[in-house]
Design an enzyme around this catalytic site. Structure first.
Site, mmCIF file in Angstrom:
data_model
loop_
_atom_site.group_PDB
_atom_site.id
_atom_site.type_symbol
_atom_site.label_atom_id
_atom_site.label_comp_id
_atom_site.label_asym_id
_atom_site.label_seq_id
_atom_site.Cartn_x
_atom_site.Cartn_y
_atom_site.Cartn_z
ATOM 1 C CG ASP A 196 -3.007 7.109 -3.118
ATOM 2 O OD1 ASP A 196 -3.967 6.348 -3.323
ATOM 3 O OD2 ASP A 196 -2.298 7.058 -2.087
ATOM 4 C CG HIS B 136 -1.929 1.002 1.327
ATOM 5 N ND1 HIS B 136 -2.192 1.703 2.483
ATOM 6 C CD2 HIS B 136 -2.798 1.467 0.407
ATOM 7 C CE1 HIS B 136 -3.192 2.544 2.267
ATOM 8 N NE2 HIS B 136 -3.576 2.423 1.015
ATOM 9 C CD GLU C 20 -6.959 5.286 -4.495
ATOM 10 O OE1 GLU C 20 -6.271 4.717 -3.628
ATOM 11 O OE2 GLU C 20 -7.880 6.079 -4.235
ATOM 12 C CD GLU D 66 -2.967 2.251 -3.327
ATOM 13 O OE1 GLU D 66 -3.956 2.984 -3.443
ATOM 14 O OE2 GLU D 66 -2.031 2.509 -2.519
ATOM 15 C CG HIS E 226 -3.894 9.517 0.390
ATOM 16 N ND1 HIS E 226 -4.807 10.222 1.149
ATOM 17 C CD2 HIS E 226 -4.421 8.280 0.232
ATOM 18 C CE1 HIS E 226 -5.826 9.435 1.452
ATOM 19 N NE2 HIS E 226 -5.620 8.250 0.906
HETATM 20 O O1 G3P Z 1 -6.411 1.524 -3.358
HETATM 21 C C1 G3P Z 1 -6.712 1.122 -2.078
HETATM 22 C C2 G3P Z 1 -6.563 2.212 -1.049
HETATM 23 O O2 G3P Z 1 -5.371 2.884 -1.247
HETATM 24 C C3 G3P Z 1 -7.711 3.163 -1.055
HETATM 25 O O3 G3P Z 1 -7.701 4.046 0.021
HETATM 26 O O4 G3P Z 1 -7.272 6.187 1.087
HETATM 27 O O5 G3P Z 1 -5.524 4.450 1.139
HETATM 28 O O6 G3P Z 1 -6.040 5.646 -0.968
HETATM 29 P P1 G3P Z 1 -6.581 5.129 0.328
HETATM 30 MG MG MG Z 2 -4.736 4.565 -2.390
#
Ligand code: G3P
Ligand code: MG
Length: 270
Positions: A63, A34, A136, A61, A76
């Site tokens: 953002d 993450h 993302e 993953e 993020h």
């Molecule tokens: O993509 C999964 C997760 O990253 C979604 O929530 O807030 O951590 O970007 P967040």
């Molecule tokens: Mg995310």
């Protein structure tokens, strides 16, 4: 008798895979780091990607949103305040302005002066290190369609020689629809923050997505079964307890997104 039952089970499984081309073609790893390295390095930076890679993770993953001058950057939040020395909306700053900021000191002194990372930069790092990506799409509020289209088009170009295309995910169905129009060949995942809505099948079909990405809080055996029965893959975020990760995978989740990259080795799923 036991043998014929086994043969029948294999037959049904193969039949199931053939009827569900998305599921049978899911090639992403079972564990995804993450934001690059969970909480072990400043999220969404190259330092995080290096830490994730050091732990042996083969998919990240992260953002992505747009700067004022339309550059795809990793961040993020809408604003800069939490994870940099800047303030205000990131989307109101040019890349040149963002390059002046420090995206590491908020985390710990070891990461002072960590710069912002662009999608071009993370593509170079991940592709050369054989790491897969879950991009993302995290648009600044109000820029959903523009961001979805731009990132999908750019990702298709940057990853055209890669062994696997990045998985594009988003909470924003506007961004995902724009991504679909801009680069229909790129795999998409719809992120759902709450319980599975009653109209989920209609929305998923409209997005033509490969995967439904569920919040760990709302993932249950029944939900996973309902989604996979319709031919969609399931990813869950963010699960950090080994027992919970094992349970999710046993239920048939295809991938689990985790912060716990030190506690959970990437081959844990095997
Ligand atoms: O993509 C999964 C997760 O990253 C979604 O929530 O807030 O951590 O970007 P967040
Ligand atoms: Mg995310």
């Amino acid at each position: 008798m036991a043998n014929s039952t086994g043969v029948l089970l294999v037959f049904h499984f193969l039949q199931y895979c053939l009827m569900n081309p998305v599921i049978s073609s899911w090639k992403y790893p079972a564990l995804i780091a993450h934001r690059g390295a969970g909480k072990h390095a400043p999220e969404n930076t190259l330092a995080a990607m290096r830490e994730g890679a050091k732990c042996g993770y083969t998919m990240f993953e992260y953002d992505v949103k747009l700067s004022k001058d339309g550059v795809a950057i990793l961040l993020h939040d809408d604003t800069l305040d939490r994870t940099s020395t800047g303030t205000g909306l990131a989307g109101e700053h040019t890349l040149a302005e963002l390059m002046e900021l420090d995206f590491g000191s908020w985390h710990s002194p070891a990461f002072i002066a960590e710069p912002i990372l662009t999608l071009n930069g993370v593509a170079r790092f991940t592709i050369s290190n054989n790491i897969h990506s879950n991009i993302e799409i995290k648009p600044t509020t109000g820029r959903e369609a523009e961001t979805g289209a731009h990132i999908a088009r750019l990702a298709a170009k940057l990853w055209q020689e890669a062994t696997l295309p990045p998985l594009l995910s988003s909470f924003s169905t506007i961004a995902l629809k724009a991504a679909r129009l801009a680069a229909p060949e790129m795999p998409r995942a719809w992120l759902i923050d709450n319980e599975l809505p009653t109209d989920w099948l209609t929305v998923a079909a409209d997005l033509n997505c490969s995967s439904i990405n569920l919040n760990n809080k709302y993932a249950s055996a029944d939900t996973v079964r309902a989604i996979t029965a319709e031919g969609y893959a399931v990813c869950v975020w963010t699960a950090n307890e080994p027992d919970r990760i094992r349970e999710l995978l046993q239920w048939g989740c295809h991938s689990v997104i985790t912060d716990a990259i030190h506690a959970v080795p990437p081959d844990f799923a095997q």
